[in-house]
Design a protein around this motif. Sequence first.
Motif, PDB file in Angstrom:
ATOM      1  N   ILE A 180       0.780   4.041  -2.930  1.00 56.88           N
ATOM      2  CA  ILE A 180       0.337   5.406  -2.679  1.00 56.88           C
ATOM      3  C   ILE A 180       1.433   6.421  -3.017  1.00 56.88           C
ATOM      4  O   ILE A 180       1.143   7.562  -3.377  1.00 56.88           O
ATOM      5  N   LEU A 231      -5.000  12.343  -5.482  1.00 54.73           N
ATOM      6  CA  LEU A 231      -5.477  11.139  -4.791  1.00 54.73           C
ATOM      7  C   LEU A 231      -4.804  11.000  -3.427  1.00 54.73           C
ATOM      8  O   LEU A 231      -5.455  10.680  -2.430  1.00 54.73           O
ATOM      9  N   ARG A 232      -3.513  11.274  -3.369  1.00 54.47           N
ATOM     10  CA  ARG A 232      -2.801  11.213  -2.089  1.00 54.47           C
ATOM     11  C   ARG A 232      -3.383  12.194  -1.085  1.00 54.47           C
ATOM     12  O   ARG A 232      -3.551  11.890   0.081  1.00 54.47           O
ATOM     13  N   LYS A 233      -3.718  13.390  -1.563  1.00 56.50           N
ATOM     14  CA  LYS A 233      -4.285  14.401  -0.676  1.00 56.50           C
ATOM     15  C   LYS A 233      -5.639  13.948  -0.142  1.00 56.50           C
ATOM     16  O   LYS A 233      -5.922  14.091   1.052  1.00 56.50           O
ATOM     17  N   ARG A 234      -6.477  13.353  -0.994  1.00 53.58           N
ATOM     18  CA  ARG A 234      -7.784  12.884  -0.552  1.00 53.58           C
ATOM     19  C   ARG A 234      -7.649  11.761   0.461  1.00 53.58           C
ATOM     20  O   ARG A 234      -8.401  11.706   1.440  1.00 53.58           O
ATOM     21  N   ILE A 235      -6.707  10.873   0.258  1.00 56.61           N
ATOM     22  CA  ILE A 235      -6.495   9.766   1.200  1.00 56.61           C
ATOM     23  C   ILE A 235      -5.992  10.286   2.541  1.00 56.61           C
ATOM     24  O   ILE A 235      -6.449   9.856   3.595  1.00 56.61           O
ATOM     25  N   LYS A 236      -5.074  11.247   2.507  1.00 57.52           N
ATOM     26  CA  LYS A 236      -4.575  11.818   3.762  1.00 57.52           C
ATOM     27  C   LYS A 236      -5.663  12.566   4.500  1.00 57.52           C
ATOM     28  O   LYS A 236      -5.725  12.535   5.725  1.00 57.52           O
ATOM     29  N   ASP A 237      -6.546  13.270   3.771  1.00 56.45           N
ATOM     30  CA  ASP A 237      -7.649  13.985   4.407  1.00 56.45           C
ATOM     31  C   ASP A 237      -8.610  13.015   5.080  1.00 56.45           C
ATOM     32  O   ASP A 237      -9.120  13.277   6.156  1.00 56.45           O
ATOM     33  N   LYS A 238      -8.851  11.874   4.458  1.00 52.91           N
ATOM     34  CA  LYS A 238      -9.773  10.868   5.016  1.00 52.91           C
ATOM     35  C   LYS A 238      -9.190  10.237   6.269  1.00 52.91           C
ATOM     36  O   LYS A 238      -9.890   9.917   7.209  1.00 52.91           O
ATOM     37  N   ARG A 239      -7.882  10.021   6.275  1.00 55.39           N
ATOM     38  CA  ARG A 239      -7.229   9.360   7.405  1.00 55.39           C
ATOM     39  C   ARG A 239      -6.942  10.318   8.538  1.00 55.39           C
ATOM     40  O   ARG A 239      -6.610   9.884   9.635  1.00 55.39           O
ATOM     41  N   TRP A 276       0.809  -1.208   0.000  1.00 56.93           N
ATOM     42  CA  TRP A 276       0.000   0.000   0.000  1.00 56.93           C
ATOM     43  C   TRP A 276       0.852   1.272   0.000  1.00 56.93           C
ATOM     44  O   TRP A 276       0.600   2.199  -0.764  1.00 56.93           O
ATOM     45  N   TYR A 277       1.857   1.324   0.835  1.00 58.68           N
ATOM     46  CA  TYR A 277       2.655   2.553   0.924  1.00 58.68           C
ATOM     47  C   TYR A 277       3.479   2.779  -0.343  1.00 58.68           C
ATOM     48  O   TYR A 277       3.736   3.920  -0.722  1.00 58.68           O
TER      49      TYR A 277
END
Length: 114
Positions: free
Chosen positions: A97, A104-112, A93-94
């Motif tokens: 990503i 996409l990275r920004k959206r994933i970081k915002d969700k986490r 995964w890492y």
Amino acid sequence: MIELIASIILIVLMVQVFIIIYLKTKSLFKAWIFALIIGKAIVVVFWAFGIEHSLGTLYIYNKRSNEVISFEITSSHVIFLAFLSSLIISLFWYDIIRYAPPSLRKRIKDKRGI
């Protein structure tokens, strides 16, 4: 009917492995990985013993020799590929990503919440 019983056995065994590994290691990641590995092994056993349901047939036609090669797609194939892809994505995964687009990275970081 045998496919239903086999599916229930698969789910129960994977949940048991997940819980046992989690209780021993306190790691959700390790429990998830081991459950996927055990699930893949069980699906291979089901395939070896013919406990599967046919989903469709893939036909490959060779125009030069007029030969048709057929491949039957079964539930064991689909489940195995789903477990394999989940395992690969979980393990890498890492790395995945890291090569994802910045949006996409920004959206994933915002969700986490990172």
